[in-house]
Design a protein around this motif. Structure first.
Motif, PDB file in Angstrom:
ATOM      1  N   ALA A 174       0.813  -1.214   0.000  1.00 26.17           N
ATOM      2  CA  ALA A 174       0.000   0.000   0.000  1.00 26.17           C
ATOM      3  C   ALA A 174       0.846   1.263   0.000  1.00 26.17           C
ATOM      4  N   THR A 175       1.885   1.299   0.829  1.00 28.38           N
ATOM      5  CA  THR A 175       2.632   2.548   0.987  1.00 28.38           C
ATOM      6  C   THR A 175       4.049   2.490   0.448  1.00 28.38           C
ATOM      7  N   GLY A 176       4.476   1.356  -0.099  1.00 28.26           N
ATOM      8  CA  GLY A 176       5.826   1.294  -0.625  1.00 28.26           C
ATOM      9  C   GLY A 176       6.181  -0.090  -1.109  1.00 28.26           C
ATOM     10  N   ALA A 177       7.414  -0.222  -1.570  1.00 23.79           N
ATOM     11  CA  ALA A 177       7.915  -1.508  -2.055  1.00 23.79           C
ATOM     12  C   ALA A 177       8.983  -2.024  -1.100  1.00 23.79           C
ATOM     13  N   VAL A 178       9.040  -3.343  -0.950  1.00 30.05           N
ATOM     14  CA  VAL A 178      10.012  -3.948  -0.054  1.00 30.05           C
ATOM     15  C   VAL A 178      10.602  -5.193  -0.718  1.00 30.05           C
ATOM     16  N   THR A 179      11.893  -5.408  -0.519  1.00 27.21           N
ATOM     17  CA  THR A 179      12.538  -6.626  -1.012  1.00 27.21           C
ATOM     18  C   THR A 179      12.372  -7.726   0.030  1.00 27.21           C
ATOM     19  N   CYS A 180      11.895  -8.881  -0.397  1.00 27.27           N
ATOM     20  CA  CYS A 180      11.641  -9.965   0.557  1.00 27.27           C
ATOM     21  C   CYS A 180      12.068 -11.303  -0.042  1.00 27.27           C
ATOM     22  N   PRO A 181      12.301 -12.305   0.802  1.00 29.67           N
ATOM     23  CA  PRO A 181      12.668 -13.635   0.314  1.00 29.67           C
ATOM     24  C   PRO A 181      11.474 -14.333  -0.309  1.00 29.67           C
ATOM     25  N   THR A 182      11.735 -15.417  -0.994  1.00 27.90           N
ATOM     26  CA  THR A 182      10.682 -16.253  -1.554  1.00 27.90           C
ATOM     27  C   THR A 182      10.921 -17.706  -1.134  1.00 27.90           C
ATOM     28  N   ALA A 183       9.916 -18.525  -1.367  1.00 29.72           N
ATOM     29  CA  ALA A 183      10.023 -19.963  -1.090  1.00 29.72           C
ATOM     30  C   ALA A 183       9.422 -20.737  -2.251  1.00 29.72           C
ATOM     31  N   LEU A 184       9.945 -21.927  -2.482  1.00 31.60           N
ATOM     32  CA  LEU A 184       9.493 -22.768  -3.582  1.00 31.60           C
ATOM     33  C   LEU A 184       8.387 -23.700  -3.094  1.00 31.60           C
ATOM     34  N   VAL A 185       7.246 -23.670  -3.783  1.00 26.69           N
ATOM     35  CA  VAL A 185       6.091 -24.491  -3.414  1.00 26.69           C
ATOM     36  C   VAL A 185       5.727 -25.387  -4.595  1.00 26.69           C
ATOM     37  N   ARG A 186       5.665 -26.690  -4.343  1.00 29.71           N
ATOM     38  CA  ARG A 186       5.284 -27.625  -5.405  1.00 29.71           C
ATOM     39  C   ARG A 186       3.793 -27.523  -5.704  1.00 29.71           C
ATOM     40  N   GLU A 220       3.080   1.385   8.656  1.00 36.20           N
ATOM     41  CA  GLU A 220       3.484   2.638   8.034  1.00 36.20           C
ATOM     42  C   GLU A 220       2.343   3.645   8.083  1.00 36.20           C
ATOM     43  N   ILE A 221       2.714   4.912   8.110  1.00 32.47           N
ATOM     44  CA  ILE A 221       1.742   6.003   8.190  1.00 32.47           C
ATOM     45  C   ILE A 221       1.692   6.738   6.862  1.00 32.47           C
ATOM     46  N   GLN A 222       0.480   6.995   6.377  1.00 32.93           N
ATOM     47  CA  GLN A 222       0.265   7.752   5.145  1.00 32.93           C
ATOM     48  C   GLN A 222      -0.718   8.873   5.457  1.00 32.93           C
ATOM     49  N   LEU A 223      -0.359  10.108   5.108  1.00 34.68           N
ATOM     50  CA  LEU A 223      -1.271  11.225   5.315  1.00 34.68           C
ATOM     51  C   LEU A 223      -2.409  11.165   4.304  1.00 34.68           C
ATOM     52  N   GLY A 224      -3.594  11.535   4.743  1.00 25.76           N
ATOM     53  CA  GLY A 224      -4.732  11.496   3.836  1.00 25.76           C
ATOM     54  C   GLY A 224      -5.925  12.252   4.375  1.00 25.76           C
ATOM     55  N   GLU A 225      -7.084  11.935   3.843  1.00 23.35           N
ATOM     56  CA  GLU A 225      -8.331  12.586   4.212  1.00 23.35           C
ATOM     57  C   GLU A 225      -9.402  11.532   4.487  1.00 23.35           C
ATOM     58  N   PHE A 226     -10.443  11.992   5.170  1.00 25.42           N
ATOM     59  CA  PHE A 226     -11.576  11.120   5.469  1.00 25.42           C
ATOM     60  C   PHE A 226     -12.862  11.877   5.145  1.00 25.42           C
ATOM     61  N   ARG A 227     -13.779  11.199   4.463  1.00 19.55           N
ATOM     62  CA  ARG A 227     -15.067  11.789   4.107  1.00 19.55           C
ATOM     63  C   ARG A 227     -16.190  10.780   4.364  1.00 19.55           C
ATOM     64  N   ILE A 228     -17.389  11.311   4.549  1.00 19.02           N
ATOM     65  CA  ILE A 228     -18.586  10.495   4.479  1.00 19.02           C
ATOM     66  C   ILE A 228     -19.149  10.701   3.076  1.00 19.02           C
ATOM     67  N   ILE A 229     -19.185   9.642   2.275  1.00 18.24           N
ATOM     68  CA  ILE A 229     -19.610   9.731   0.886  1.00 18.24           C
ATOM     69  C   ILE A 229     -21.129   9.614   0.815  1.00 18.24           C
ATOM     70  N   MET A 246     -15.143   6.709   3.805  1.00 19.76           N
ATOM     71  CA  MET A 246     -14.040   6.395   2.897  1.00 19.76           C
ATOM     72  C   MET A 246     -12.838   7.264   3.216  1.00 19.76           C
ATOM     73  N   ALA A 247     -11.665   6.644   3.193  1.00 13.65           N
ATOM     74  CA  ALA A 247     -10.404   7.364   3.342  1.00 13.65           C
ATOM     75  C   ALA A 247      -9.849   7.683   1.960  1.00 13.65           C
ATOM     76  N   PHE A 248      -8.978   8.698   1.902  1.00 13.13           N
ATOM     77  CA  PHE A 248      -8.361   9.091   0.639  1.00 13.13           C
ATOM     78  C   PHE A 248      -6.874   9.332   0.866  1.00 13.13           C
ATOM     79  N   ALA A 249      -6.059   8.749  -0.009  1.00 13.24           N
ATOM     80  CA  ALA A 249      -4.609   8.930   0.076  1.00 13.24           C
ATOM     81  C   ALA A 249      -3.990   8.452  -1.229  1.00 13.24           C
ATOM     82  N   ASP A 250      -2.867   9.045  -1.597  1.00 18.81           N
ATOM     83  CA  ASP A 250      -2.141   8.600  -2.784  1.00 18.81           C
ATOM     84  C   ASP A 250      -1.207   7.468  -2.392  1.00 18.81           C
ATOM     85  N   LEU A 251      -1.765   6.267  -2.287  1.00 19.54           N
ATOM     86  CA  LEU A 251      -0.996   5.103  -1.893  1.00 19.54           C
ATOM     87  C   LEU A 251       0.002   4.709  -2.982  1.00 19.54           C
ATOM     88  N   HIS A 252       1.082   4.095  -2.537  1.00 17.87           N
ATOM     89  CA  HIS A 252       2.099   3.618  -3.466  1.00 17.87           C
ATOM     90  C   HIS A 252       1.504   2.653  -4.490  1.00 17.87           C
TER      91      HIS A 252
END
Length: 333
Positions: free
Chosen positions: A110-122, A253-262, A277-283
């Protein structure tokens, strides 16, 4: 902290509202859902603070899981996350099965990219779907809250049935050529998979045309700032109360945004009123190349307004069953 459960608690009085049969007879098909109770009191309470923190992760009560078997070993529970591109494992599962490590990969959240390990699944089996010979990312349990996530890579041609009344989740094979009978308590909304996930057709949020995705792994519905600007332009002559927020994601992680009643959300012939509904420019919006186009993720806070939701990836539709959903009624600070 303003958690997803607190948000649900603010709307919890919907459960004591009139039943569908008690609604006025002049109600149109576009407004078949029970009316969502106005949340002016909730908005006013939030307005007393200069900024609130909205927890966008799923809490334990909202986390419906499906039984999953890995390499022939049963007993695992996976969250079905229709907002996630990839199926994900957690370290405890990898350690228990002694899975071989694969190459590190970049995972976009949601807020960024992260490098992570993987595992092999048959083999991976969950309901009537699965994966074979897969290299799957491994993320900490705290980010998942279960043994793993079942992403859209495992859902092609499948039907995900989320039954909030029974607190059950199933993954079935889709039958796209079969048109089931739908009663007056069910509304079918067309969808497509142009962006790799179910995209609801003909969605309008507060009058603004928007792309809309179902995010069964997200606790809170979130729109991007392009949608917020479009809504503000549509409501220049009417009240548009906005609350500044800090959006807390599952990774902490914290992302600044807005909140509205739609005031209204329309999806085909389905209409919701006074929805939070919340509003934010997520990654993740930027990763999808959608920062400049109005777009929203509909999370579990909205899905739980319904007794049952079927996400049919094979037939390209979402079926909403009206009635009392599974909103928790406890208000938690």
């Amino acid at each position: 902290m303003f958690t997803r459960r607190a948000l649900a608690g603010g709307l919890g009085s919907i459960l004591a509202g009139p039943s569908l049969s008690a609604l006025p007879t002049h109600a149109e098909a576009a407004s078949q859902t029970p009316p969502i109770v106005t949340t002016d009191e909730l908005a006013g309470k939030a307005g007393q603070e200069p900024m609130i923190i909205l927890d966008a992760s799923l809490d334990s009560d909202a986390r419906l899981t499906v039984a999953t078997t890995i390499n022939g070993v049963a007993g695992f529970r996976f969250v079905v996350d229709t907002g996630a591109d990839r199926t994900v494992l957690t370290p405890g599962l990898v350690e228990r099965l002694g899975l071989l490590r694969g190459p590190d990969v970049v995972v976009h959240g949601a807020t960024g990219a992260v490098t992570c390990p993987t595992a092999l699944v048959r083999t991976l089996r969950a309901g009537e779907t699965g994966l074979t010979d897969s290299i799957l990312p491994v993320l900490p349990y705290d980010r998942i809250g279960a043994d793993g996530l079942l992403g859209v890579d495992a859902l092609e041609g499948r039907n995900v049935v989320i039954d909030f009344r029974k607190n059950q989740l199933e993954v079935r094979r889709s039958a796209p050529s079969f048109e089931p009978y739908t009663s007056s308590r069910e509304v079918s909304v067309s969808a497509n998979s142009r962006y790799g996930r179910l995209t609801l057709a003909d969605s309008r949020i507060a009058g603004a045309k928007s792309l809309a995705f179902i995010d069964s792994g997200g606790g809170v519905s979130i729109g991007n700032m392009a949608l917020a600007r479009s809504i503000a332009a549509k409501r220049r002559r009417s009240s548009d109360q906005v609350q500044r927020i800090r959006l807390l994601t599952a990774s902490g992680e914290i992302q600044l945004g807005e909140f509205r009643i739609i005031p209204t959300i329309k999806m085909g012939d389905l209409r919701l009123t006074n929805a939070p509904m919340a509003f934010a420019d997520l990654h993740v919006f930027n990763h999808w190349g959608l920062n400049e186009r109005p777009v929203a993720l509909f999370g579990v806070d909205l899905l739980r307004l319904f007794a049952r939701v079927e996400l049919d990836f094979g037939a390209g539709k979402v079926l909403f069953r009206l009635g009392q959903g599974g909103f928790p009624t406890v208000l938690q600070a």
